[in-house]
Each structure stands twice: as structure tokens, then as C-alpha cells.
Scaffold this motif. Structure first.
Motif, PDB file in Angstrom:
ATOM      1  N   SER A  63      -3.615  51.539  -1.003  1.00 47.19           N
ATOM      2  CA  SER A  63      -1.927  51.732  -0.183  1.00 47.19           C
ATOM      3  C   SER A  63      -2.618  50.774   1.586  1.00 47.19           C
ATOM      4  O   SER A  63      -2.382  50.511   2.056  1.00 47.19           O
ATOM      5  CB  SER A  63      -1.856  53.004   0.130  1.00 47.19           C
ATOM      6  N   VAL A  64      -3.820  50.596   1.607  1.00 52.21           N
ATOM      7  CA  VAL A  64      -4.693  50.787   2.436  1.00 52.21           C
ATOM      8  C   VAL A  64      -4.543  49.234   2.604  1.00 52.21           C
ATOM      9  O   VAL A  64      -5.210  48.057   3.305  1.00 52.21           O
ATOM     10  CB  VAL A  64      -5.477  51.199   2.133  1.00 52.21           C
ATOM     11  N   PHE A  65      -4.092  48.426   1.379  1.00 53.18           N
ATOM     12  CA  PHE A  65      -4.615  47.335   1.419  1.00 53.18           C
ATOM     13  C   PHE A  65      -2.862  45.966   1.761  1.00 53.18           C
ATOM     14  O   PHE A  65      -2.903  45.254   0.817  1.00 53.18           O
ATOM     15  CB  PHE A  65      -5.254  46.516   0.051  1.00 53.18           C
ATOM     16  N   SER A  66      -2.471  46.539   2.737  1.00 52.32           N
ATOM     17  CA  SER A  66      -0.927  45.984   2.711  1.00 52.32           C
ATOM     18  C   SER A  66      -0.973  44.928   3.716  1.00 52.32           C
ATOM     19  O   SER A  66      -2.602  44.325   4.136  1.00 52.32           O
ATOM     20  CB  SER A  66      -0.825  46.919   4.299  1.00 52.32           C
ATOM     21  N   ARG A  67      -0.514  43.684   3.017  1.00 49.47           N
ATOM     22  CA  ARG A  67      -0.356  42.200   3.222  1.00 49.47           C
ATOM     23  C   ARG A  67       0.747  41.891   4.342  1.00 49.47           C
ATOM     24  O   ARG A  67       1.894  41.969   3.749  1.00 49.47           O
ATOM     25  CB  ARG A  67      -0.835  41.563   1.627  1.00 49.47           C
ATOM     26  N   SER A  68       0.751  40.641   5.068  1.00 47.81           N
ATOM     27  CA  SER A  68       1.724  40.514   5.564  1.00 47.81           C
ATOM     28  C   SER A  68       2.471  39.252   4.256  1.00 47.81           C
ATOM     29  O   SER A  68       1.879  38.201   4.953  1.00 47.81           O
ATOM     30  CB  SER A  68       1.511  40.044   7.215  1.00 47.81           C
ATOM     31  N   THR A  69       3.755  39.060   4.545  1.00 46.90           N
ATOM     32  CA  THR A  69       3.898  38.354   3.398  1.00 46.90           C
ATOM     33  C   THR A  69       5.208  38.166   4.150  1.00 46.90           C
ATOM     34  O   THR A  69       5.809  38.727   5.324  1.00 46.90           O
ATOM     35  CB  THR A  69       4.096  38.881   2.198  1.00 46.90           C
ATOM     36  N   GLU A  70       6.175  36.860   3.792  1.00 46.99           N
ATOM     37  CA  GLU A  70       7.239  36.275   3.592  1.00 46.99           C
ATOM     38  C   GLU A  70       7.714  36.212   5.289  1.00 46.99           C
ATOM     39  O   GLU A  70       8.771  36.457   5.672  1.00 46.99           O
ATOM     40  CB  GLU A  70       8.603  37.623   3.342  1.00 46.99           C
ATOM     41  N   CYS A  71       7.019  34.956   5.934  1.00 45.97           N
ATOM     42  CA  CYS A  71       6.456  34.570   7.000  1.00 45.97           C
ATOM     43  C   CYS A  71       6.949  36.487   8.394  1.00 45.97           C
ATOM     44  O   CYS A  71       7.182  36.067   9.080  1.00 45.97           O
ATOM     45  CB  CYS A  71       8.600  34.093   7.889  1.00 45.97           C
ATOM     46  N   HIS A  72       5.835  37.201   7.773  1.00 46.34           N
ATOM     47  CA  HIS A  72       5.988  37.934   8.306  1.00 46.34           C
ATOM     48  C   HIS A  72       7.100  38.822   9.141  1.00 46.34           C
ATOM     49  O   HIS A  72       6.750  40.003  10.270  1.00 46.34           O
ATOM     50  CB  HIS A  72       5.271  37.323   9.669  1.00 46.34           C
ATOM     51  N   ASN A  73       8.207  38.416   8.093  1.00 46.15           N
ATOM     52  CA  ASN A  73       8.878  39.689   8.501  1.00 46.15           C
ATOM     53  C   ASN A  73       8.729  40.925   7.388  1.00 46.15           C
ATOM     54  O   ASN A  73       8.262  41.722   7.547  1.00 46.15           O
ATOM     55  CB  ASN A  73      10.404  39.119   6.951  1.00 46.15           C
ATOM     56  N   GLN A  74       8.066  40.958   6.370  1.00 48.68           N
ATOM     57  CA  GLN A  74       7.105  41.730   5.498  1.00 48.68           C
ATOM     58  C   GLN A  74       6.460  42.145   5.727  1.00 48.68           C
ATOM     59  O   GLN A  74       5.166  41.932   4.965  1.00 48.68           O
ATOM     60  CB  GLN A  74       7.463  41.773   3.581  1.00 48.68           C
ATOM     61  N   ASP A  75       6.080  42.472   6.953  1.00 48.66           N
ATOM     62  CA  ASP A  75       4.076  42.601   7.884  1.00 48.66           C
ATOM     63  C   ASP A  75       3.932  43.213   7.328  1.00 48.66           C
ATOM     64  O   ASP A  75       2.574  44.083   7.514  1.00 48.66           O
ATOM     65  CB  ASP A  75       4.194  42.204   9.371  1.00 48.66           C
ATOM     66  N   LYS A  76       4.463  44.718   7.021  1.00 52.97           N
ATOM     67  CA  LYS A  76       3.729  45.994   6.539  1.00 52.97           C
ATOM     68  C   LYS A  76       4.320  47.010   5.448  1.00 52.97           C
ATOM     69  O   LYS A  76       5.867  46.660   4.811  1.00 52.97           O
ATOM     70  CB  LYS A  76       4.086  46.984   7.834  1.00 52.97           C
ATOM     71  N   VAL A  77       3.554  46.606   4.532  1.00 52.92           N
ATOM     72  CA  VAL A  77       3.854  46.867   2.706  1.00 52.92           C
ATOM     73  C   VAL A  77       3.077  48.059   1.935  1.00 52.92           C
ATOM     74  O   VAL A  77       2.275  48.200   2.290  1.00 52.92           O
ATOM     75  CB  VAL A  77       4.110  45.480   1.814  1.00 52.92           C
ATOM     76  N   SER A  78       4.031  48.327   1.091  1.00 53.51           N
ATOM     77  CA  SER A  78       3.451  49.650   0.529  1.00 53.51           C
ATOM     78  C   SER A  78       2.166  49.650  -0.881  1.00 53.51           C
ATOM     79  O   SER A  78       1.109  50.583  -0.397  1.00 53.51           O
ATOM     80  CB  SER A  78       3.972  50.431   0.249  1.00 53.51           C
ATOM     81  N   MET A  79       1.912  48.663  -1.285  1.00 50.77           N
ATOM     82  CA  MET A  79       1.371  47.941  -2.449  1.00 50.77           C
ATOM     83  C   MET A  79       1.888  49.451  -3.674  1.00 50.77           C
ATOM     84  O   MET A  79       1.074  49.740  -4.053  1.00 50.77           O
ATOM     85  CB  MET A  79       0.173  48.156  -1.602  1.00 50.77           C
ATOM     86  N   GLY A  80       2.857  49.963  -3.401  1.00 53.34           N
ATOM     87  CA  GLY A  80       2.596  51.755  -4.671  1.00 53.34           C
ATOM     88  C   GLY A  80       3.377  50.969  -5.993  1.00 53.34           C
ATOM     89  O   GLY A  80       2.209  51.588  -6.463  1.00 53.34           O
ATOM     90  N   THR A  81       2.923  49.576  -5.942  1.00 52.40           N
ATOM     91  CA  THR A  81       3.060  49.279  -7.736  1.00 52.40           C
ATOM     92  C   THR A  81       2.157  49.342  -8.128  1.00 52.40           C
ATOM     93  O   THR A  81       1.592  49.555  -9.503  1.00 52.40           O
ATOM     94  CB  THR A  81       4.273  48.206  -7.979  1.00 52.40           C
ATOM     95  N   ILE A  82       1.093  48.291  -7.403  1.00 52.11           N
ATOM     96  CA  ILE A  82      -0.222  48.119  -7.580  1.00 52.11           C
ATOM     97  C   ILE A  82      -0.580  49.595  -7.678  1.00 52.11           C
ATOM     98  O   ILE A  82      -1.789  50.092  -8.590  1.00 52.11           O
ATOM     99  CB  ILE A  82      -0.978  47.031  -6.782  1.00 52.11           C
ATOM    100  N   ALA A  83      -0.598  49.848  -7.176  1.00 51.28           N
ATOM    101  CA  ALA A  83      -1.709  52.067  -7.049  1.00 51.28           C
ATOM    102  C   ALA A  83      -0.701  52.588  -8.189  1.00 51.28           C
ATOM    103  O   ALA A  83      -1.898  52.871  -8.997  1.00 51.28           O
ATOM    104  CB  ALA A  83      -0.707  52.222  -5.270  1.00 51.28           C
ATOM    105  N   ALA A  84       0.596  52.663  -8.297  1.00 54.46           N
ATOM    106  CA  ALA A  84       0.625  52.957 -10.025  1.00 54.46           C
ATOM    107  C   ALA A  84       0.342  52.525 -10.771  1.00 54.46           C
ATOM    108  O   ALA A  84      -0.217  53.088 -11.973  1.00 54.46           O
ATOM    109  CB  ALA A  84       2.513  53.154  -9.948  1.00 54.46           C
ATOM    110  N   ARG A  85       0.479  50.826 -10.929  1.00 56.12           N
ATOM    111  CA  ARG A  85      -0.031  50.310 -12.148  1.00 56.12           C
ATOM    112  C   ARG A  85      -2.153  50.611 -12.402  1.00 56.12           C
ATOM    113  O   ARG A  85      -2.470  51.071 -13.627  1.00 56.12           O
ATOM    114  CB  ARG A  85      -0.298  48.424 -12.165  1.00 56.12           C
ATOM    115  N   ASP A  86      -2.832  50.254 -10.941  1.00 59.45           N
ATOM    116  CA  ASP A  86      -4.735  50.912 -11.228  1.00 59.45           C
ATOM    117  C   ASP A  86      -4.559  52.611 -11.720  1.00 59.45           C
ATOM    118  O   ASP A  86      -4.829  53.245 -12.465  1.00 59.45           O
ATOM    119  CB  ASP A  86      -4.883  51.724  -9.656  1.00 59.45           C
ATOM    120  N   ALA A  87      -3.059  53.474 -11.188  1.00 65.69           N
ATOM    121  CA  ALA A  87      -3.323  54.986 -12.382  1.00 65.69           C
ATOM    122  C   ALA A  87      -3.448  55.039 -13.463  1.00 65.69           C
ATOM    123  O   ALA A  87      -3.534  55.740 -14.168  1.00 65.69           O
ATOM    124  CB  ALA A  87      -2.054  55.645 -11.283  1.00 65.69           C
TER     125      ALA A  87
END
Length: 535
Positions: free
Chosen positions: A428-452
Motif C-alpha cells: 500500500s505504500v507503493f502508490s503510483r500516479s497513473t492515467e495522466c495524473h488523474n489516478q494520482d493516489k492509488v491503493s495497491m490493494g489487489t497487489i497486497a492481496a496477491r502478495d498475501a
């Protein structure tokens, strides 16, 4: 825990009320079908959403994702009936770029179910017909192929959920079981629909966005991780009891009065499980040293086991609270407030709560691997295992020089533990700014779940290895102890496991045994509560 919706013996009736994680798991694992409620009030509430959208379109209202482009393209107006119909098709089409392995069938079923539950809340602007199509997929066991990579967890799980939307529209591929005794296989969706006489669904305005702009993938995977963790926590306690028994450990370390002094409920619960498994009474007033033991206090990996496992047990309630709230939420954007007659633009697709659960869960679970790995190291080392054979070898004295028992298994468990611990870096601390900086704070929840889930797989392997060795050590201790014997609960558990795996006498490859034990753990095969019979 929320009050469950109405359920018969074979079907869960969805009417917009909350469901539990256990009900979701029952559907995902194929034990429970679902059906939409026939209640007119529920169906009218669902249909009111698209009706409001239709009225707003007639009045030339502006609705994000209906009359505008998506994301940073919100400034682009979409006009004309043809464009309005084409827009949701474009949404799932350009998001068809998922990569990595495909989710397994259980996970795919969970994803569809989570999205269905959310849309049944009645504020996403979808029709009853769409809900019926999702229900049809579940009950016919025809499930979208969903690549697991490509979501940053806000604006929801867009790319993986595009595979659900595309399948409804007759595109891409589905998992289908050719026969009851055969595994699922992939086939083109269009072929499967044709065989069932089903025409591809045509998405209405907002329905593509409602399907894709949500947290269904991360929530589904998180629910599966939660279920596995719950069982693994209890199993870790049972393994610990076996290890304590094999090592002639001090059972007074788990005394009720001791744990009353530090009253974390889950920690105390683990201590109670250990007392029950070891069949030991309360500590005496003076001497708490076991007979013939040179140590007043055992090493931390057994003495502090309630404290390690207890972290998991004491976290389960808040993990459940976060996940069940997310499961039973409307988490797309925008939402349709029919009563107020307005469109609510927001960010409920942000999966921060799921990410926090998964990041904390994988740390707590990896600590179980570290605990069990240390226990296994004590069991196999003749310097610490109180007279058990080196590496727990079951070979005769004449064959001892050739046989190495659990030496390689302990090395493997150490490797799996190291990998699990390495993966505990929070996503969750690895938020990336995406989509022309519209999605500029993201959760990474799916990556966290896959890691778990990956961490859980590794920890289950460590549990299988330690369990295999622990029952060997328990039997070897019983042979040395004579009349002392093994406590009844542990003796019954060892006997149940011996139906699956043989004693290790002469060296043999243990891969098949370990894979079988891992499968048993994933199936929650053994009843672990005191007094229950083992499967």
C-alpha cells in the motif's frame, strides 16, 4: 458479523442486505448457489437507478462515464445514442490488457459474487437483467478468465474486472467444466453462450462502469486469504502442541492465570487451545518445572507461541470488519441516489481498507512461518530435541549412517520462510500516479492481496513440513516415554494423519507427502477444535 441474508439449504437469496465472509466463501468454493430475491421492493429499487439515468439523459444531464469519457477524458463529451451504447464496450475493450497468471476458478467465482453483492445494493445504476446474468454465470459454473495482474487498486480493479464485463457481452474466454469429474477448461465465451442459447448482453449506460469501477477482485482475494488464515492460525496452535509434546516441553507456560495477566483475548484463546491439546491442569503453586526437564523455561518458539499466533487471532475481528464492510458496500463511481434524484461523484473505488488488511495479514502470517520454522529446527537438532534421533530419522541403528531423515525438509522450510518474510513489504505504500495524473493516489490493494495469498502458500508449506516432522517426533517421544503416552487429542490427530502419510523410516522423497498435506490444509480437512472428530 452482519446478519446473513435469507438462505435455503442450497441457495443464498440476494436482496441487497449484507452477507458474511463465510457465505461468500461457500459460494466461491461451490457449496452454495445464489438467486436474486423476487421481492418487488428490491427489484423496483434496482430498476429505479437506470430509470433515473434515462431521465437525466433525456434532460441532457451530464453524468461521468455515461455522457463523458473515462478518467482524465472526463472533459470529452459523448453524444448521440450510438456513442452512448458504444462507450461501455470501449471501456472493457481497452482495458483488455491483463497479464500474469489467471485467477483460479474459486477466485474467479468469488470475484463475480463480490461484484454481484455490491451491485445489489441498488445505487450503481444497473438493471435487474444484469444482475440475473451475473447470477447465471455463478449457478452454471461458467466463469470469466481473469488475469491477475494490471490493477493498482483505484479506480478499482478496472483491468481484471473488464474480463467480467467482456464475458457478459459474449467476448473473451470462460472457465467451464466439461463433465462433473473433469477439471475446468478454457473455451471462447461466444461458443459457450451459443450452446446454452444465450445471447450476448448489451450493456446499458453506466453498466460497464458499474461492473469495472469497484474493488471486487481485491475483496474476493482478501476474503479467500482471510479464510485460509483463520484455519492456519488454529493449525499452528495444534502443531505447536505436537512440538511441545515431542520436545518434552513445559506445558505450564500456557497456564490460564499467567495469561490473565496479559489479557489479549486471542492470545489467551491460543493458550487455552494448547492447554486442551496437551491435557494439562493448572500450574502448581510452587514448582512449574516438568518432570526430568533440565530447563525451567523453554525456548521462545514454543514458550511464546501464544503471543505469536495470538497476534493473528486478535487481528481477525478487525480484518473481518474491514472486509465485510467492503464486501457489502457500493464501491463504484458515480453512485445513483434515486431518492434524492442526484448523481454522487466520489472515490469509493479506492481499496485502502483492503490493502491495509492484506498488508498487515501477510506480516502476521509470515510470523507463523518463522515460528514453525524455528520449532522444526529444534525438533531435528539432537542438541535440543531431548533425546530424539538426529533429524528425527526413523532408521534402525544399523542404517543410521545412511539415513538423514528431515534434514532436507528443514532446509526447504527455511527457504519458504525466508521467501514469505521477504514478501511482507507493504504494497500500500507503493502508490503510483497513473492515467495522466488523474489516478494520482492509488491503493495497491489487489497487489497486497496477491502478495498475501503467496505468503499464505509459503506458510502452508512450512506448516506441512513442521506437521510432518512433529507427528514423527511425537510418536518417537511416546516410544521413549513408555507409560506417559500422548494426550488423547494429539493421539487422535496423529492417528488421523497416519491415514494420509506413513512414518518416515528409511529415507524417501517427501514431496508427495508435503503436497498432500498442503492440499489438506487448503481444504481445512481436519477438525481442530477440542472434542471434534477429524475428517
Amino acid at each position: 458479523m452482519p446478519q446473513p441474508v435469507t438462505a435455503s439449504s442450497s441457495a443464498l437469496i440476494l436482496d441487497g442486505r449484507e452477507i458474511s465472509l463465510e457465505q461468500l466463501i461457500d459460494v466461491a468454493e461451490g457449496r452454495l448457489e445464489v438467486c436474486l430475491s423476487d421481492d418487488p421492493t428490491f427489484r423496483a429499487r434496482i430498476e429505479a437507478g437506470p430509470a433515473l439515468l434515462e431521465r437525466l439523459l433525456e434532460e441532457e444531464g451530464v453524468v461521468y462515464g455515461v455522457t463523458t469519457g473515462y478518467g482524465d477524458s472526463v472533459t470529452r463529451a459523448v453524444q448521440g445514442a450510438d456513442d452512448l451504447e458504444a462507450l461501455p464496450r470501449h471501456l472493457y475493450t481497452f482495458h483488455g490488457c491483463g497479464m500474469g497468471a489467471n485467477l483460479d476458478v474459486v477466485s474467479s467465482r468469488a470475484v463475480v459474487m463480490v461484484r454481484l453483492v455490491s451491485l445489489c445494493r441498488g445505487v450503481s445504476g444497473v438493471s435487474v437483467a444484469l444482475l440475473e446474468r451475473l447470477t447465471w454465470l455463478l449457478n452454471h459454473d461458467i466463469l470469466p478468465r481473469i488475469p491477475e495482474e494490471g490493477s493498482v487498486g483505484a479506480s478499482g480493479d478496472l483491468t481484471p474486472l473488464s474480463y467480467v464485463a467482456a464475458v457478459l457481452c459474449g467476448e473473451r474466454e470462460v472457465w467451464i467444466r466439461p463433465a462433473a469429474d473433469q477439471p475446468h477448461a478454457l473455451r471462447p465465451t461466444a461458443e459457450v453462450f451459443a450452446e446454452h442459447g444465450l445471447t450476448p448482453y448489451v450493456l446499458r449506460p453506466k453498466e460497464g462502469l458499474a461492473l469495472m469501477n469497484g474493488t471486487a477482485v481485491m475483496t474476493a482475494l482478501a476474503a479467500l486469504a482471510f479464510s485460509r488464515t483463520t484455519y492456519l492460525s488454529r493449525l499452528s496452535s495444534r502443531i505447536t502442541a505436537l512440538v511441545v509434546q515431542a520436545l518434552e516441553g513445559n506445558p505450564y507456560h500456557f497456564d490460564a492465570d499467567l495469561f490473565a495477566a496479559k489479557p489479549h483475548p486471542g492470545q489467551a484463546r491460543v493458550a487455552q487451545w494448547l492447554r486442551d491439546d496437551l491435557a494439562h491442569p493448572a500450574a502448581p503453586e510452587v514448582d512449574a518445572t516438568p518432570i526430568n526437564s533440565p530447563r525451567l523455561q523453554d525456548r521462545y518458539s514454543t514458550r511464546c507461541a501464544p503471543h505469536v499466533i495470538g497476534v493473528v487471532e486478535d487481528s481477525l475481528d478487525w480484518w473481518r470488519s474491514f472486509l465485510e464492510t467492503e464486501l457489502n458496500s457500493a464501491n463504484d463511481n458515480p453512485l445513483i441516489d434515486v431518492d434524492a434524484g442526484k448523481i454522487l461523484h466520489g472515490g469509493h473505488f479506492y481499496g485502502g481498507h483492503v490493502a491495509m488488511v492484506m498488508d498487515s495479514l501477510k506480516i502476521a502470517v509470515a510470523n507463523l512461518a518463522d515460528l514453525l520454522d524455528r520449532q522444526l529446527a529444534l525438533l531435528v537438532d539432537s542438541r535440543y530435541n531431548r533425546g530424539l534421533p538426529s533429524n528425527l530419522s526413523g532408521a534402525t541403528p544399523e542404517r543410521a549412517a545412511l539415513n538423514h531423515g528431515y534434514k532436507a525438509v528443514q532446509i526447504g522450510a527455511s527457504a519458504w520462510t525466508a521467501e514469505a518474510l521477504k514478501l511482507t513489504m507493504p504494497a500500500s505504500v507503493f502508490s503510483r500516479s497513473t492515467e495522466c495524473h488523474n489516478q494520482d493516489k492509488v491503493s495497491m490493494g489487489t497487489i497486497a492481496a496477491r502478495d498475501a495469498l503467496r505468503v499464505l502458500t509459503l506458510v502452508e508449506q512450512v506448516a506441512a513440513a513442521t506437521l510432518h516432522a512433529a507427528i514423527q517426533g511425537t510418536e518417537q517421544r511416546a516410544a521413549l516415554a513408555g507409560e506417559t503416552g500422548t494426550p488423547p487429542v494429539l493421539a487422535a490427530f496423529v492417528e488421523a494423519l497416519r491415514h494420509d502419510i506413513a512414518r518416515l523410516e528409511e529415507d524417501r522423497g517427501l514431496e508427495a507427502d508435503l503436497r498432500l498435506l498442503c492440499a489438506r490444509i487448503r481444504e481445512r480437512h481436519w477438525a481442530l477444535s477440542t472434542g471434534e472428530a477429524n475428517a
